[in-house]
Design a protein around this motif. Sequence first.
Motif, PDB file in Angstrom:
ATOM      1  N   PRO A 178       0.822  -1.214   0.000  1.00  0.00           N
ATOM      2  CA  PRO A 178       0.000   0.000   0.000  1.00  0.00           C
ATOM      3  C   PRO A 178       0.858   1.267   0.000  1.00  0.00           C
ATOM      4  O   PRO A 178       2.078   1.215   0.203  1.00  0.00           O
ATOM      5  CB  PRO A 178      -0.768  -0.124   1.319  1.00  0.00           C
TER       6      PRO A 178
ATOM      7  N   LEU B  79      -6.448  -0.030   3.178  1.00  0.00           N
ATOM      8  CA  LEU B  79      -5.174  -0.724   3.423  1.00  0.00           C
ATOM      9  C   LEU B  79      -5.277  -2.223   3.179  1.00  0.00           C
ATOM     10  O   LEU B  79      -4.270  -2.895   2.979  1.00  0.00           O
ATOM     11  CB  LEU B  79      -4.718  -0.484   4.867  1.00  0.00           C
ATOM     12  N   GLY B  80      -6.500  -2.758   3.211  1.00  0.00           N
ATOM     13  CA  GLY B  80      -6.668  -4.189   3.041  1.00  0.00           C
ATOM     14  C   GLY B  80      -6.820  -4.609   1.582  1.00  0.00           C
ATOM     15  O   GLY B  80      -6.722  -5.787   1.261  1.00  0.00           O
ATOM     16  N   ALA B  81      -7.060  -3.638   0.696  1.00  0.00           N
ATOM     17  CA  ALA B  81      -7.339  -3.962  -0.709  1.00  0.00           C
ATOM     18  C   ALA B  81      -6.083  -3.815  -1.567  1.00  0.00           C
ATOM     19  O   ALA B  81      -5.125  -3.153  -1.172  1.00  0.00           O
ATOM     20  CB  ALA B  81      -8.440  -3.060  -1.233  1.00  0.00           C
TER      21      ALA B  81
END
Lengths: 337, 177
Positions: free
Chosen positions: B123, B130-132
């Motif tokens: 990221p 932040l998770g994608a």
Amino acid sequence: MKPFSYARPADVAEAVRTVATEPGAVFLGGGTNLVDHLKLGVARPELVVDVRRLTSRAVVDLEDGGLRIGAAVTNAELAADRRVRERYPVLAQALLSGATGQLRNMATTGGNPLQRTRCVYFQDVTTACNKREPGSGCTAVGGSTRNHAILGTPGVLPDPTAAETCIATHPSDMAVALAALDALVHVQGPAGERLVPFPELHRLPDDDPSRDTVLEHGELITAIDLPPLAAGARSAYRKVRDRASYAFALVSVAAVVPGDGEIRLALGGVAHKPWRARRAEEILRGAPLTEHAVRGAMEAELTAAQPQPGVDGGNGFKIPLVQRTVVATVRDLALEA
Amino acid sequence: MDAEISLTVDGVPRRLTVDTRTTLLDALRERLGNPSPKKGCDHGQCGACTVLLDGDRALSCLALAVAHDGAEITTADGLAAGGELHPVQQAFIDRDAFQCGYCTPGQICSAVGLLDEVRRGWPSSATPDLGAAPDLSHAEVAERMSGNLCRCAAYVNIVPAVQQAGGAGGSGRGTGR
């Protein structure tokens, strides 16, 4: 640049022994700050002891649900770690808000918290600076103070000739997040290992502005532990700066809501160390985190603030700025809930 | 104090003796005759000296050569394998992503490193979730290239060039968005 010897010891114990017994020795990690200081003449070591390949470069799960970060893990690797992004977003966000892609690939977990202030007078060897040359005075007082401290200082316009005067700020974003997370620092010294709670790692100038941290000469950070957070815990980092990227914080906020009625707040860009807003935390304990409550708590926290006048207009703007940044950060966290 | 070190530069193994004070940048330019990485500020502020150091983009001006004994370094000069331009180099030409060209080798190495970081799912502070998996939006590329300054201000074409090289198509020359 002053000539220096270079050593790459076989292990941490040898590195610690080498630096501890040589007053003119320094540790070298990623080098992003030290190499610049060698060029500027701010650092003038006799011996550079390279520890970049001596400590762990892994992030491992701890039995209690926390994480142990090896000192050689780069800032980029740490920010990208899935567990950090999911469980400690405040740390990933802080890391990503600092420096640039290139620098984050070089900077290390052990080195980042030990970077020196970006006070322009500290970095300019032609000016007086108690941090660089103890007893020489402080050129920052009454100078350009936009990037300087408002908390933990000896007063408004302290005596620039006094040996204890220093209004520098600590520049690390990562350190602000680690202070809010109550991280634990593993330190290896000549006498063995000790653990330092992160909020106690950095110090105020007090009677010796040349010392940024409580570490003794020869002590080396080997790892940093993140304590576990409950599943519903929330955290965030917010940074305000003069441009959108690649600038140090004017002010920053790390907020952690562990979910037990507590809130932990650390402030960056306002003091000689990452500033835990203990008074505000105390006021907010068990209280609903409304904007009104947070604003009031920060007002109490900032009653001790001492804005510095300066030729650039001074840094009084930081008082409302940091208050509003805390309010906005906590509001966003509450919306996540 | 002198030290003998080995470096692999653009695929070629080199041995040399350096003063401990020598940066990787000076070793490449002054000792190994590779003027591709540029000395802009020499303080880690401009990115003109960017190289790929063991695969990751890094600032050669802030790295001591002696501390990187055994390292593998790729400069912009070494990206064109067999005389064929690297897709990032071709994209900089296609999109007119430079003017004087001084910062360009650093921009190109930084872009190559950036695209690799995005492929790994790393990221940035411009990543909304932040998770994608991150994409190559204008905001992402601008943020990830913020360590490379261009005093000609060719940024409006650099961003589309990086997007093109990353397979994101870009959004046309000179539009900036």
